[in-house]
Structures are given as C-alpha cells and as structure tokens.
Design a protein around this motif. Structure first.
Motif, PDB file in Angstrom:
ATOM      1  N   GLU A 202     -49.549  65.626 152.246  1.00 55.99           N
ATOM      2  CA  GLU A 202     -49.029  65.922 150.922  1.00 55.99           C
ATOM      3  C   GLU A 202     -50.138  65.993 149.875  1.00 55.99           C
TER       4      GLU A 202
ATOM      5  N   HIS B 191     -40.103  66.677 153.832  1.00 56.24           N
ATOM      6  CA  HIS B 191     -40.826  65.398 153.734  1.00 56.24           C
ATOM      7  C   HIS B 191     -42.035  65.526 152.800  1.00 56.24           C
ATOM      8  N   GLU B 192     -42.867  66.517 153.067  1.00 52.08           N
ATOM      9  CA  GLU B 192     -44.093  66.647 152.272  1.00 52.08           C
ATOM     10  C   GLU B 192     -43.771  67.005 150.825  1.00 52.08           C
TER      11      GLU B 192
ATOM     12  N   HIS C  43     -42.904  64.052 148.745  1.00 50.18           N
ATOM     13  CA  HIS C  43     -44.107  63.308 148.338  1.00 50.18           C
ATOM     14  C   HIS C  43     -44.680  63.812 147.006  1.00 50.18           C
TER      15      HIS C  43
ATOM     16  N   GLU D 274     -43.676  56.059 152.522  1.00 47.23           N
ATOM     17  CA  GLU D 274     -43.423  56.889 153.706  1.00 47.23           C
ATOM     18  C   GLU D 274     -41.990  56.729 154.223  1.00 47.23           C
TER      19      GLU D 274
ATOM     20  N   TYR E  29     -42.878  54.344 159.084  1.00 47.16           N
ATOM     21  CA  TYR E  29     -42.116  55.565 158.780  1.00 47.16           C
ATOM     22  C   TYR E  29     -40.677  55.394 159.295  1.00 47.16           C
TER      23      TYR E  29
HETATM   24 ZN    ZN Z   1     -45.334  61.245 154.528  1.00 45.80          ZN
END
Ligand code: ZN
Length: 630
Positions: free
Chosen positions: A272, A307-308, A311, A341, A411
């Motif tokens: 990210e 997900h990224e 971030h 995370e 995670y």
């Molecule tokens: Zn991550």
C-alpha cells in the motif's frame, strides 16, 4: 531519529528557500542505464549540502513490509562530485555514506542493481522497469523536508520507444504517463510513490470524482471493462465509508490513485501507498471476456485490490504513533499491526460482499477459510496478535519451519478479532453503531488530522462507540491467546458456526460436508511438499509425527515398506485406521532413518457456516445491518 530538520537547517533554510526557491530542491535523476544488466543509474544533486560533510543513506526497510531488507546492498557503486571535482564519500555503516565537506552543490551518482520481482523493491529488464523510492533514492540527512524533483528518463534505444510511466507522483513537465520531471513535497512523499515504466496496458475510471488508473504489466488477456467497473464500485464504497457526511459529496484523501499491477505466471502480493498500490498477481487472476461469472481467482484479486485500497486510510493516514515519522534505519515497534492489517483484512472481503461483488454464501465460505487457517496453527495459543505485531520483524516476516507452532498470523487472527469487535459493538448498540463508526472516528480524529494513533487508543475509541467496557474483550482477543468467541457472537446474527475434521489435506473448509458422518481420517500431523518427494515442510506440535521423532526437512521415502511421494503420502496414510502404528522410512540429510508412528485422528479444525432455515426476524435484521444484504 527521523526526518526532523536539523537546527542548522532551520536557522539557514528559511531565507535561503525564499531567495532560491527554484533551485533549492533536491534533484534526482533516474535512468534505466542497462536494462539487460538490471541496472538503474541515479544521480542526486544537493544544492546546499551540509558544510561539515553531507551524510546520505538508503532506507533499511520499506513501510508496509515490516522486515529489515537493507536496500543499500544493491548499490553497486557510488561517486560524489562537488564543483566538478570528485570528493570522498565513505561508508560509515551498511546503509550510510559520509561525504567530504563541499562548498557548493554536491552530486552523488550511483548504480542500483534491480532484479527483485516483488512489490517491495526494484526490478528492471528489457520488458519493464519498476522501483520503490526506498530502493533507489538516497535520503539526504538534514534535508528530509526539502522539496524534491525527479527526472525519470527512458532507456536509450528504439525498442523502448513505446514505454510509458505510471506513478502517482505529481508531474512537473512530464506529460500524462510520460517520461520527464516529477515532484514531491519531501523525502517521505518521494518514497511513497512507486514507479512503473514499460509498455503496460492502461485503463482508467473515476471514483467519487477522483481519477483512478490501472496499469497492467506482463502478458495478459484481461477484460478491462469488468475490471474497472468492479474496482470503481469497491473504491467508491470505501470513500463513502470514511466520509459519509449527509448531503456532502464524499471526499477521498487523494486527488489521483494508481493501481500498478504486475501479472505473472504465479504470484500474489500487494503493498500500500498513499495514492497508489503495487500489486503482483497471476495473469489468471484477472477477469477474461469469456468469463460468465467472477471466478474464484478473480475474486481473490478483487480482495487484494480492496485490501490495499483500504490502507489508503488505515495505515497510510490513520497510522500508529510509532510510525510518525518512520525511522527507516531500524525496526519500528508497535503492538497495533493486528488493527492496521487485521481490520483491513476484515474489510477487504466484506466490501466485496457489501458492494455485491460476491454473495453471502461466498463471503461466509471465505470467512470459514480464515477461521480454519487460524485454528490450524497452534502458534495462536502461544503468541497474542499484539505480540505478533511487535515481533513481526523477526517472526511473522521471517517464518521458518516451526512458524505454525510458534507464530500467530496477525492478518488472519486480526481479521477475526475485527469481526468479533464489530459484532460485539453491534450487539451492545442494537446494530446502531459498528466498526464502521470506529474507523470513521479514527479517520476524523487522527488520520485526517495527521495525528498518530497511540497504543491502546483503538481500544478506547471502540469502548466509547460501544458504550460499554471492552477491556475484557481486548485482553482476551488482542492481548491474550484464547480462541475468539465467534460461535455465540455469530449466532446472534443468524450465522451458525460448525467445526469438522478435514476430509483431505487440501480441504481448507468453507463448505459444509455433504458426506455422511464417517469415522475421522488418520493423519501424520505434518505439512508435506507436493511433487515427487515427500519432504516435510512443517511438523505440527502434538502430532503423531512429532511424537515419533520426525522432523521438518525429513524426506519420507516409504510407509510400511512401500514407496511414497509428496503427492500420495496423505492418501496412503488416510488408508489406515486412527491408532494404527506404521513403519516410516525417511532420509534426514543423507542418513536413512526409521520410525514407528502411531497415527492420530485429523483434528476438528475445519470451519463452516450455515444460515438456519427457520430463523427469527430479529436475526435477519441484525445480519442485514452487518453484511448490508440478507
Ligand atoms: Zn495489508
């Protein structure tokens, strides 16, 4: 340590900046000098070097990937010049150079070897170039807050004529996607915009008024329309999640965003950044025009992109106080990676569901796989996710054969802690408040204000929003090692959780067994490599193999006198009854060894979920509030 102005810079830089605004910025120039040899040549000109002798260094790690990588090891040579004369630049430690005093501009020229095809470093060949600033741009000590200009040049030669540039760096004289000059406000910004160059495929879309680009490198046959349609919905949902003021147009924290995608034969990962992400995926993960539905692999890709993108808020702007500023010379310790995370991992797939990219059934299957993954590692009983966060540098990022027995995945377990927290807040407030409100509060009070989140702050905000004391919850879920109370929490939302034994080695859960209840399968308690050789990758604590003396690295050659391979070992063992003793021959190093192994039953650690047929309206309502759909 960090990027603070030295007293000298504060005293001298202000009048100096006003008089010489145009040429007071640090000037970098990067050129893929020899793509075939994977060499970038970089120069860095410092207009006002430290008169006592300028110190420069390359970061030891890249934010987002918590391991010391010592990028300076890829600097092949470095020369310093001042006033047209070479001056001495001597290394003082593994990442740092001390230059001789110079009056007047100082130029450092150096070569970086770039042959790491990951999202974390730099890669260059005849097909493309990719770099993170942490791999190629020296930090000029005492000038970290100075504005920066970067000239990005193409390799020489006709064959590179079609190359373009994709990056979220601000353009100076460079045309869109062109080579030329770019800029950043300071060093921290400079190294947070990875750069891709090559003949990539480009697609663009707009999310809440913000232009988004997707640059795909590597041969592929992706359906760009489907890809950008799906990404747009995911990005817009997330922008609205963090900025949901009624009547206002939701605002993203960046004015441009770039997905840099490297499609390879087999790969998965992302990193990210504040206005971009670097992703690596299998080319089969990208959608094809012939696909009628979203494939499982494409869903995995969308989960990674989601997900990224999450971030962009959670870790790039809502940051642990320990990262403000980052100290790139050494490990930066925080017990909060489970939140940065884990919460991000919780939302990545949840956003796919809430935006209709996947069904409730698919979401619950993904969730079941995560629960199964967590339950299969006994490390979770020894290390809390707060401890795992703190030791990420030496444990999670440096896993060895004993990792399943000793390390908790912050995670996976962090995402389940986020789920448990969300459901706990929803239960306490009758679905009036949720983890969404915690994230918005973190954004409003910390992220958007540039204030770091201190240890324990997320816990306090969660309790404030839930209106109840959550210290017992956090002591167990985050600072303790007992399993999370997912079963009773999920039952309140009409989702029943069950555990069963795995039916075969590849069974990761997610779907309820359709088989009638059978007696449990016999197992060795190992993870074995596939292929022709049955090499033990992990030997699980408390398992049959460990009790008999087998070790990771052993190669099992025969069971009861019959040859086995990596491909058939599990099946062969499953042919025995639980409690049977088998004779196992292995090679450890080059020595033949023999063990008598008493087989155990496959553990009951495979999770699946069911929504009951005759459920109460209250549960349906609660589930709708949580998942956004019934
Ligand atoms: Zn991550």
């Amino acid at each position: 340590m960090g990027y603070t102005l030295s007293a000298y810079a504060i005293m001298l830089s202000l009048p100096c900046r006003i008089n010489h605004m145009a040429n007071s910025s640090i000037q970098y120039r990067i050129v893929p000098r020899q793509p075939g040899a994977h060499l970038f040549e970089i120069s860095c000109t410092i207009p006002h070097p430290d008169p006592a002798g300028q110190i420069v260094s390359l970061p030891a790690w890249i934010p987002g990937s918590y391991m010391i990588r010592e990028f300076a090891r890829n600097i092949v040579w470095l020369k310093a010049n001042a006033n047209g004369q070479p001056i001495k630049a001597e290394k003082t430690d593994k990442t740092t150079w001390q230059c001789a005093p110079a009056d007047g501009p100082l130029t450092l020229t150096y070569e970086v070897y770039a042959w790491d095809l990951s999202v974390r470093a730099a890669h260059l060949d005849d097909t493309h170039g990719f770099f993170n600033g942490t791999s190629v741009f020296l930090r000029v000590h005492g000038h970290e807050m100075d504005a920066v200009e970067v000239e990005i040049l193409p390799p020489e030669g006709e064959r590179y004529r079609t190359w373009q540039v994709a990056t979220a760096l601000s353009r100076l004289d460079a045309k869109p996607f062109g080579f030329g000059r770019y800029r950043a406000d300071n060093y921290d910004e400079l190294i947070d915009h990875p750069v891709e160059m090559g003949a990539f495929t480009l697609a663009s879309f707009d999310a809440c008024g913000v232009p988004h680009d997707v640059a795909i490198t590597g041969r592929h046959n992706a359906d760009l329309k489907r890809l950008t349609d799906d990404l747009k919905v995911i990005c817009e949902y997330q922008i609205r999640l963090f900025d949901n003021e009624a009547g206002e147009t939701p605002r993203a924290p960046m004015d441009h965003y770039v997905f840099l995608v490297m499609a390879v034969d087999d790969g998965y990962g992302g990193l990210e950044h504040r206005a971009s992400t670097a992703l690596i995926c299998s080319r089969d993960d990208l959608p094809k025009a012939t696909d009628k539905e979203r494939s499982d692999k494409y869903r995995t890709f969308l989960g990674l992109a989601s997900h990224e993108y999450f971030h962009t808020w959670n870790v790039k702007r809502i940051k642990p106080a320990a990262f403000m500023p980052y100290d790139l010379t050494r490990e930066n310790y925080t017990r909060q990676l489970w939140a940065f995370e884990g919460i991000t991992s919780y939302y990545d797939d949840l956003v796919l569901l809430r935006t209709g990219r996947i069904s409730v059934e698919q979401y619950l299957a993904l969730l079941a796989e995560t629960v199964t993954r967590v339950l299969r590692g006994s490390g979770r009983l020894k290390q809390s996710i707060a401890e795992s966060s703190f030791d990420a540098w030496i444990k999670y990022y440096r896993q060895d054969e004993n990792a399943p027995n000793s390390v908790t995945n912050y995670y996976a377990k962090g995402s389940l802690a986020a789920l448990a927290l969300d459901l706990t807040i929803r239960t306490a407030t009758n679905n009036g408040q949720s983890l969404d409100d915690v994230m918005r509060t973190l954004w409003q009070r910390y992220g958007s204000q540039g204030i770091g989140v201190s240890e324990g702050e997320i816990e306090k905000i969660s309790a404030e929003i839930a209106g109840v004391d959550l210290s017992d919850f956090f002591n167990r879920a985050v600072y303790g090692t007992e399993d999370l109370p997912l079963q009773p929490l999920l039952a309140e939302f009409g989702v029943n959780m069950f555990l069963r034994a795995a039916e075969n080695a590849a069974d990761s859960g997610g779907k309820p067994s359709t088989k009638a209840e059978t007696s449990p399968r016999a197992v060795l308690g190992v993870k074995v490599s596939g292929g022709s050789e049955a090499k033990l990758q992990n030997v699980y604590d408390g398992g049959a193999a460990q009790a008999a003396g087998l070790s990771a690295g052993d190669i099992i050659v025969a069971v009861d006198g019959l040859k086995v391979s990596g491909g058939n070992l599990d099946g062969r063992i499953a042919g025995y009854s639980v409690g049977a003793t088998v004779n196992v021959h292995t090679f450890r190093r080059d020595e033949l060894m023999q063990f008598n192994v008493t087989l155990q039953a496959a553990p009951t650690d495979t999770c699946y979920f069911k929504i009951p047929d005759n459920e109460e309206g209250q549960q349906i309502e609660r589930r709708k509030g949580w998942l956004g759909v019934v």
